[in-house]
Design a protein around this motif. Structure first.
Motif, PDB file in Angstrom:
ATOM      1  N   GLN A  52      51.467 -17.009  16.004  1.00 50.69           N
ATOM      2  CA  GLN A  52      50.160 -16.475  15.619  1.00 50.69           C
ATOM      3  C   GLN A  52      50.004 -16.435  14.099  1.00 50.69           C
ATOM      4  O   GLN A  52      48.935 -16.764  13.560  1.00 50.69           O
ATOM      5  CB  GLN A  52      49.988 -15.059  16.189  1.00 50.69           C
ATOM      6  N   SER A  72      49.082  -7.622  18.329  1.00 50.70           N
ATOM      7  CA  SER A  72      48.535  -8.977  18.427  1.00 50.70           C
ATOM      8  C   SER A  72      49.135  -9.792  19.564  1.00 50.70           C
ATOM      9  O   SER A  72      48.527 -10.763  20.018  1.00 50.70           O
ATOM     10  CB  SER A  72      48.720  -9.729  17.104  1.00 50.70           C
ATOM     11  N   THR A  73      50.330  -9.427  20.039  1.00 49.72           N
ATOM     12  CA  THR A  73      50.952 -10.205  21.115  1.00 49.72           C
ATOM     13  C   THR A  73      50.649  -9.642  22.495  1.00 49.72           C
ATOM     14  O   THR A  73      51.077 -10.200  23.502  1.00 49.72           O
ATOM     15  CB  THR A  73      52.482 -10.282  20.929  1.00 49.72           C
ATOM     16  N   LEU A  75      42.448 -12.633  19.107  1.00 47.08           N
ATOM     17  CA  LEU A  75      42.730 -13.837  18.326  1.00 47.08           C
ATOM     18  C   LEU A  75      42.035 -15.059  18.918  1.00 47.08           C
ATOM     19  O   LEU A  75      41.676 -15.993  18.186  1.00 47.08           O
ATOM     20  CB  LEU A  75      44.241 -14.063  18.228  1.00 47.08           C
ATOM     21  N   THR A 130      47.071 -18.513  12.187  1.00 46.73           N
ATOM     22  CA  THR A 130      45.967 -17.782  11.562  1.00 46.73           C
ATOM     23  C   THR A 130      46.070 -17.709  10.043  1.00 46.73           C
ATOM     24  O   THR A 130      45.083 -17.388   9.376  1.00 46.73           O
ATOM     25  CB  THR A 130      45.912 -16.343  12.097  1.00 46.73           C
ATOM     26  N   THR A 186      45.865 -10.811  21.965  1.00 45.24           N
ATOM     27  CA  THR A 186      45.741 -12.255  22.177  1.00 45.24           C
ATOM     28  C   THR A 186      44.291 -12.653  22.447  1.00 45.24           C
ATOM     29  O   THR A 186      43.838 -13.712  21.996  1.00 45.24           O
ATOM     30  CB  THR A 186      46.638 -12.721  23.333  1.00 45.24           C
TER      31      THR A 186
END
Length: 393
Positions: free
Chosen positions: A51, A14-15, A23, A55, A20
């Motif tokens: 994040q 996710s990073t 997201l 979220t 990214t």
């Protein structure tokens, strides 16, 4: 028609660049997507915690177990307390937890266990981690139910869209003459092999059209990335390597094409922006409105195409060779390349030495069937060790 059903998504990696952007797509479509879980390597703990807070993810994992204390502290600073998991097993657990779609945007071989975990759990897998399909080929395809494996790579998303647009002929392999995979050519397009000896990591990381992570960017400079994509295209679409062509297209607007037996060619065009294939994979087969910009048809522009120089960039021909061999050969190609890219970044290996060393490791490998995860991981480990020896680790 657009669905009124909200899909829950777990984002692995996710990073990173893919994560990214995924997201971002999810955040701009709150009525359409929610986040079930997040996972990352552990190098950007502050971003991962932010994040999670933004979220509302119920579970967060880091592959680096040593990053857990820092992650817990960062989560507490944001006032959230999701379940925290760690290690490769923790990331795989996020992939297996209940959700509608798992987006696997992890870079490298680490993504294999998560890919298998998601498919074993019956999840729809939006696959950006091509390495897991390259390594696990038969294992991944055996687990994937019809419609459960959706490509996120822009080229394979384009091929899927072209075949989809040609329905019903797109579903008939006999109607397809060949798949045409486009390549930007990377930062060294037009250079001959003799002109690549002094390339630096900084030059290799300066991609002309795409913004990506360092490993993928250097793979694009060597065109190893395109070699991996050729293997991936064969695995996804079952056409055979003799019916997959690579064409250099510097503008990166045509993401790939399908040529049919009657001479017709269907192409997918859009500005270079990964949010489009990401959004399509998350919403498949429905489209997400305004996921990314469209081509500016009111502005004069030129799109060019040229053949691949396989003498300067032998990585694609090598990929065809290992793909044809099958079994553990693709896993060895991928693993050796990851080690050689690291050696190049650390200036222990010259640019041309990346693919030359990969080719030597491939030539020394005794191919086996890759019928189990253990067999694949053993080949991966051997290739990494041998590539490390050759690269002077």
């Amino acid at each position: 028609m657009q669905s009124d059903i909200t899909r829950s998504v777990s984002v692995l990696g996710s990073t990173g660049s893919i994560g990214t952007q995924a997201l971002d797509v999810i955040g701009r479509n709150p009525g359409r997507f929610t986040v079930a879980g997040l996972a990352a390597g552990g190098g950007r703990v502050g971003l991962l915690a932010e994040q999670a807070a933004r979220t509302g993810a119920a579970v967060v994992a880091v592959a680096d177990e040593g990053a857990v204390p820092e992650l817990r502290e960062a989560l507490a600073a944001h006032g959230v307390s999701p379940t925290v998991l760690a290690g490769e097993e923790g990331v795989a657990e996020v992939a297996a937890r209940p959700c509608d779609v798992v987006l696997n945007g992890i870079t490298g071989a680490l993504g294999l266990t998560s890919t298998l975990a998601a498919l074993e759990a019956g999840r729809v897998l939006a696959l950006a981690n091509k390495e897991s399909l390259i390594m696990g080929g038969a294992l991944v395809k055996r687990l994937a139910k019809p419609g459960a494996l959706i490509p996120v790579d822009s080229e394979h998303s384009a091929l899927a869209q072209c075949l989809w647009a040609a329905t019903p002929s797109g579903e008939d392999a006999r109607a397809v003459r060949r798949l045409i995979v486009t390549a930007s050519g990377g930062p060294f397009r037009g250079r001959r092999r003799a002109e690549l000896g002094d390339v630096t990591p900084e030059q290799a990381l300066a991609h002309p059209t795409w913004s990506m992570g360092p490993v993928v960017t250097i793979n694009s400079a060597t065109l190893v990335n395109k070699g991996l994509e050729v293997i991936e295209a064969d695995l996804l679409f079952d056409v055979g390597f003799d019916r997959i062509t690579v064409v250099v297209h510097p503008q990166s607007v045509i993401h790939s094409m399908v040529e049919f037996v009657d001479g017709a060619v269907i192409a997918q065009a859009s500005p270079p922006d990964m949010r489009l294939p990401i959004a399509l994979a998350l919403g498949w087969p429905e489209r997400v409105p305004d996921a990314a910009p469209t081509v500016a048809w009111d502005v004069a522009q030129s799109w060019t195409f040229e053949p691949l120089d396989e003498e300067a960039f032998p990585s694609v021909a090598l990929a065809r060779h290992v793909g044809t061999q099958g079994g553990t050969a693709p896993a060895v190609y991928n693993a050796a390349n990851e080690v050689c890219v690291e050696a190049f970044v650390q200036r222990r290996l010259p640019f041309l030495g990346i693919v030359d060393t990969v080719a030597k490791v491939v030539s020394e490998h005794g191919v086996t069937q890759a019928g189990t995860v253990e067999e694949v991981l053993a080949a991966d480990a051997w290739a990494r060790a041998r590539a490390g020896e050759l690269a002077g680790r």
